[in-house]
Scaffold this active site. Structure first.
Site, PDB file in Angstrom:
ATOM      1  CE1 TYR A  68     -37.495  11.258 -49.399  1.00 38.11           C
ATOM      2  CE2 TYR A  68     -38.856   8.978 -49.854  1.00 38.11           C
ATOM      3  CZ  TYR A  68     -37.795   9.706 -48.657  1.00 38.11           C
ATOM      4  OH  TYR A  68     -37.921   9.455 -47.435  1.00 38.11           O
ATOM      5  CG  ASP A  83     -33.856  20.183 -38.484  1.00 35.42           C
ATOM      6  OD1 ASP A  83     -33.948  19.174 -38.277  1.00 35.42           O
ATOM      7  OD2 ASP A  83     -34.344  21.050 -39.135  1.00 35.42           O
ATOM      8  CE  LYS A 119     -34.406   9.246 -48.065  1.00 35.16           C
ATOM      9  NZ  LYS A 119     -33.621   9.639 -46.908  1.00 35.16           N
ATOM     10  CG  ASP A 172     -29.111  24.197 -46.421  1.00 36.35           C
ATOM     11  OD1 ASP A 172     -28.988  22.920 -46.582  1.00 36.35           O
ATOM     12  OD2 ASP A 172     -29.517  25.131 -47.050  1.00 36.35           O
TER      13      ASP A 172
END
Length: 261
Positions: free
Chosen positions: A150, A36, A154, A62
């Site tokens: 988004y 993370d 996805k 990252d």
């Protein structure tokens, strides 16, 4: 234990679905590298695993940065050996999702998954195979609000995963996707504080009458990571309380068939 002597990289594991998956894999004997950019949350996830008797390492990386991804892989290989499980769960921040900010969505969700897969595939080949699990979303199939970018990204995750599974099948590397419905993670805290009734209103849209829990997605990930799913690749596992099958919001309408004419 189903994942004894295996190692995994779980991205976006400081909180929410990624954290739940990291904890679940570790509970089955897997050594987990927690990735993370949130040092506090990522470190807490790794410390929780260790405190429960498992093996974990937090690496601040990252996923949209190729050098960070290579460092993430190297950290796993040094600590636990080559990864045989990769879970791509990292997403960009909620503000970028809501604002349809194209670049963060593409770079973190799609490009980040690509970079992580390209990094671990040679290691998985040398280990004799592996399981890659990409976290997509029901947004890939239906419109939910205005998060159009988004949703598109996805959907792209599914397309990329299904395309790659053909190339890697001969190397015993499986690639599958999980598409969660609405999951009650920490990201909902601020929304609920502003609108206490939002969870109940959303739950009425779901045939099961409730929203999901991170642990329920983690259980699906465990299945795909384990040998129990050894004949699955290129699959899309929808874990959504039935919302993409039937919108329960229509349940109050008349059950009488429409009249002809």
């Amino acid at each position: 234990m189903r994942l004894a002597n295996r190692s995994a990289i779980v991205t976006g594991a400081a909180r929410g679905i990624g954290r739940a998956i990291a904890l679940r894999l570790a509970s089955e004997g897997c050594s987990v590298v927690v990735d993370d950019i949130d040092d506090h949350g990522g470190g807490e996830t790794a410390n929780t695993i260790v405190g429960q008797g498992g093996h974990a390492l937090y690496v601040q990386a990252d996923v949209s940065n190729s050098q960070d991804v290579q460092r993430l892989l190297a950290s796993c290989e040094t600590a636990f050996g080559p990864p045989t499980i990769l879970v791509n769960s990292a997403i960009c921040g909620l503000p970028a999702i809501v604002a349809n900010d194209f670049q963060p969505n593409v770079e973190v969700v799609l490009h980040g998954a690509w970079l992580c897969m390209q990094a671990v595939i040679p290691a998985m080949k040398s280990a004799g195979g592996g399981s890659i699990i990409n976290i997509s979303s029901v947004n890939a199939f239906m419109g939910f609000g205005r998060a159009h970018v988004y949703s598109g990204i996805k959907a792209a995750i599914i397309g990329m995963s299904r395309s790659m599974c053909m190339e890697l099948g001969a190397d015993n590397i499986r690639i599958n996707c999980i598409c969660p419905g609405t999951i009650l993670t920490e990201i909902w805290k601020e929304r609920v504080e502003k609108d206490p009734g939002i969870v109940d209103r959303l739950a009425r849209l779901y045939p099961l009458g409730r929203l999901g829990k991170p642990e329920e997605i983690a259980n699906a990930a465990l299945f795909l990571a384990s040998d129990e799913s050894s004949f699955m690749t290129g699959s899309v596992m929808i874990v959504d309380g039935g919302v993409t099958a039937a919108n329960a919001g229509f349940g109050g309408l008349s059950s009488k068939p429409p009249q002809a004419g």
